[in-house]
Design an enzyme around this catalytic site. Structure first.
Site, short mmCIF file in Angstrom:
data_model
loop_
_atom_site.label_atom_id
_atom_site.label_comp_id
_atom_site.label_asym_id
_atom_site.label_seq_id
_atom_site.Cartn_x
_atom_site.Cartn_y
_atom_site.Cartn_z
N LYS A 160 -7.47 -18.63 3.41
CA LYS A 160 -7.53 -17.44 2.59
C LYS A 160 -7.31 -17.88 1.15
CE LYS A 160 -5.17 -13.15 1.54
NZ LYS A 160 -3.86 -12.50 1.61
N GLY A 221 2.30 -6.26 -2.53
CA GLY A 221 3.72 -5.96 -2.41
C GLY A 221 4.11 -4.56 -2.84
N ALA A 247 -3.49 -6.36 0.98
CA ALA A 247 -2.57 -6.13 -0.13
C ALA A 247 -2.43 -4.66 -0.49
CB ALA A 247 -2.98 -6.89 -1.40
N ASN A 269 1.63 -7.30 5.02
CA ASN A 269 2.83 -8.13 5.07
C ASN A 269 4.05 -7.35 4.59
OD1 ASN A 269 4.61 -10.23 5.28
ND2 ASN A 269 3.84 -11.41 3.58
N THR A 270 4.06 -6.99 3.28
CA THR A 270 5.26 -6.39 2.71
C THR A 270 5.66 -5.10 3.44
OG1 THR A 270 4.58 -7.30 0.60
CG2 THR A 270 6.33 -5.67 0.54
#
Lengths: 320, 417
Positions: A160, A221, A247, A269-270
């Site tokens: 990535k 994030g 994201a 993720n976050t």
């Protein structure tokens, strides 16, 4: 090169059995056609693929329908949830992967550049495809170096691309990303570029050899959701590659919405790392992504724009 | 306001040296102009110092009210005005809310990670007379400069303990610790560690470039205080006396190709609210000019030194320090924040849960004494320490303490490219 399900894949010289196993196919559930001839299962190991072969692999599920899957770099994936591994304790990775049902997990190459007892690779289940990222790269050259390092570290040939020239928002640099995509695709990497959802950049990435595009929904994030919704929709409509929304997705409902729009997969993720219970949130995302996908496949009903449609048509006066 | 008593005379100084020392202390006109660059000091074109200094000069923290603080806490992005409110005395009653907001920002940007590193002092020779510092040239301490074998030995001992990130430090003496000496130490460090940082005297951009090529990628320079008038009364002699050259060190480091830079005021030297404002603005304006670089802040408070155990951070108590760190985090959510072993265990354990992202472990501020400190014996030959530390936890202790708090200790998250 062998053409497998429409993609040129460097599989010449391998037996069919080797190729299928390497790519996670379950032999019982598939049929394989090579140059328009169906190959009996018993002959998979003796059938050696050669240059120019055209192979079709069909999977069957239940009543014989093809299962809902998508291809990346010649590999088939059933889960549409790509899980991040950063920002939370590594002991939780296994539980998160299991609850997420994830088949792909991203990791920062720079996190693998460490001693054994700290190596994130030790925490990732073996059956999961690694998607190492090039975070820390500030231009195409650095991304290429980090990707090569990643291959050497045993992270496979998926990569990535993340190129950031801003330490505050960590927004991707599309121009450098296109350059890096071209270089890495030439070196045989399966390239998944993280990008700002710009149509021209996405087209350039496609012609540079990207295996998918990964547009951001919001700043990384931020958990702010689909701030770039309209532009991601354009990519979904116009680009012939899987569009993986990456994201900024902060909640399962936002992941669901992106899937309803036709995204191929979601990367998060976050949202999971900052949840109260990480494995449970991973499971919630899985359910939302599956619901969104089903809704997309089912075809969304129409949305009434102003509450109701006029009962007296405006054109009712027309005669003849 | 209370003042620290910094002046200490050693009976080992010659009459002439003592006379010069007293002249510098008592007679400002005997000192050089601290705003004038010395020969060999590179001048870059930059307006950042003027921006920071003028913002600090006009900062009247007494005028902010509880309403200003509430507005700052409620706003999506923290403006400079919001930051000023958060640093003001009016924000003290909101410390818990500030901590909550800081924690949420930290977790968005860093998750539950806490980076670990250790400093390695390779020499304590110094040409400056900075009156609060244990290494100052008039202080009677054991001086030492490690040779290549000694450096390698220290690095082995530290690397064996598990540390992967090292910060190399020297006293500020170009004569005793020249660029080549530091460059060789960087080359060696990159063999033993994954991540090499430097905290040395400020140098020119071509020298930073050389040190970067030797393997270093992060540069820390403490401005100590951003109040240039106060600065002049604390740094009485030597190249460190030159305020603007020091101020521009981070910018020269970035020009020289370093990936990241770190900033700090030494809290307790001057008005800590103004110094905290200046430190953060220094990073903020540089980030706008060089958005690709990485930024981090340290927040040291004054500590006692050898031959002066009364030095203390005056009005910067733990609450004030916590306020500063929370305000830093809210204003610069992407910046790293380092809390060193100048602070005690309970403070460091608490602050990593709120805002700090990096802590030191297995620390010695002495020269060549890691093995003796790690193994628990006295090394008579070691060079003396820069200051007294407050948290002597080993790497293993620190690691397990962080992990037991539900945080994730990270030894290294970096590749050199």
């Amino acid at each position: 090169m062998v053409q497998i399900n429409g993609e040129n894949i460097d599989a010449a010289g391998k037996s069919l059995k080797e190729y299928l196993e390497e790519n996670g196919y379950i032999i019982e559930g598939i049929a394989v056609e090579c140059n328009e001839v169906i190959i009996p299962k018993a002959k998979y190991s003796e059938t050696v693929l050669s240059d120019g072969d055209i192979v079709e692999i069909v999977s069957f599920v239940g009543g014989g329908e093809e299962s809902d899957s998508f291809m990346l770099g010649g590999k088939k994936f059933h889960s549409r949830f790509i899980l991040g591994s950063g920002k939370y304790s590594m002991e939780l990775i296994k539980a998160a992967v299991e609850n997420a049902g994830a088949e792909i997990i991203t990791l920062a190459v720079r996190r693998t550049n460490t001693k054994k007892n700290e190596n994130i690779l030790d925490y990732i289940p073996d059956n999961v495809t690694l998607l190492p990222n090039t975070s820390g790269a500030r231009d195409a050259k650095e991304a290429v170096r980090i990707a090569r390092m990643s291959r050497e570290l045993g992270c496979g040939n998926f990569v990535k691309i993340e190129i950031m020239r801003d330490s505050k928002y960590l927004l991707p640099d599309n121009t450098e990303t296109i350059k890096a995509t071209e270089m890495l695709a030439d070196e045989g990497f399966v390239v998944l570029p993280y990008m700002y959802p710009d149509l021209y950049a996405a087209r350039d990435l496609a012609s540079a050899g990207a295996a998918a595009v990964m547009p951001l929904a919001s700043p990384i994030g931020s958990n702010k959701g689909l701030a770039t919704k309209e532009f991601i929709q354009i990519l979904i409509d116009e680009i012939d590659l899987p569009v993986i929304v990456d994201a900024g997705i902060g909640k399962p409902s936002q992941a669901c919405e992106a899937m309803e729009m036709g995204a191929a997969a979601i990367m998060a993720n976050t949202a999971i790392a900052t949840a109260g219970d990480i494995p449970v949130m991973a499971g919630a995302f899985k359910a939302a992504i599956e619901a969104g996908r089903s809704a997309y496949l089912a075809g969304l009903g129409r949305v009434l724009e102003r509450g109701a449609s006029a009962s007296d048509p405006l054109t009712g006066f027309l005669r003849d | 306001m209370a003042q620290n008593q910094f002046f200490v005379d050693s009976d080992k100084l010659s009459t002439a040296a003592l006379k010069h020392k007293h002249l510098l202390e008592d007679n400002p006109s005997a000192r050089t102009n601290h705003m004038e660059y010395m020969e060999g000091m590179e001048r870059i074109s930059s307006d950042i110092m003027d921006k920071v200094i003028s913002a600090v000069k006009s900062y009247d923290y007494g005028k902010y009210t509880a309403a200003d603080v509430k507005r700052a806490l409620d706003s999506q992005t923290c403006s400079i005005e919001d930051f000023k409110a958060l640093l003001s005395p009016a924000a003290m009653p909101f410390l818990e809310q500030m901590a909550q907001k800081a924690k949420s920002e930290t977790s968005k940007h860093f998750g539950n990670t806490v980076y670990m590193f250790t400093p390695l002092y390779i020499a304590n020779y110094c040409e400056n007379y900075c009156i609060y510092c244990g290494f100052n040239c008039y202080n009677d301490i054991n001086r030492k400069k490690l040779n290549a074998q000694e450096i390698e030995h220290e690095m082995k001992v530290i690397a064996d303990s598990g540390i992967e990130e090292i910060l190399l430090l020297t006293g500020e003496s170009r004569k005793m610790s020249d660029i080549n000496y530091i460059g060789e130490a960087c080359k060696m460090a990159s063999q033993y560690f994954r991540n090499v940082g430097l905290e040395i005297y400020p140098v020119n951009s071509d020298e930073y470039r050389y040190l970067h090529e030797c393997g270093a990628d992060y540069v820390t320079v403490f401005q100590e205080t951003y109040d240039s008038d106060k600065y002049e009364t604390l740094h009485l002699m030597g190249h460190k006396r030159v305020f603007p050259y020091r101020f521009e060190a981070q910018e020269r480091a970035i020009i020289g190709g370093m990936r990241g830079v770190a900033f700090s005021a030494l809290l307790g030297l001057a008005d800590f609210r103004k110094d905290a404002l200046a430190t953060a603005l220094h990073a903020y304006y540089l980030q706008r000019k060089y958005p690709h670089a990485e930024y981090s802040l340290s927040c040291p408070r004054l500590r006692p030194i050898i031959n002066n155990d009364r030095i203390n951070p005056l009005d910067v108590h733990e609450k004030e320090l916590c306020q500063v760190i929370c305000a830093y985090r809210i204003f610069l959510p992407y910046a790293g924040i380092t809390v060193s072993s100048r602070e005690q265990k309970h403070f460091r354990d608490g602050i990593v849960k709120i805002a700090a992202t990096k802590v030191s472990a297995g620390v010695s501020t002495g020269i060549g004494d890691h093995e003796s400190k790690y193994e628990g014996y006295i090394d008579e030959d070691a060079g003396d320490e820069q200051f007294e530390i407050s948290d002597a936890r080993s790497f293993d202790e620190m690691y397990s303490d962080i992990a037991s708090e539900g945080l994730q200790p990270v030894l290294n998250d970096y590749v050199y490219v």
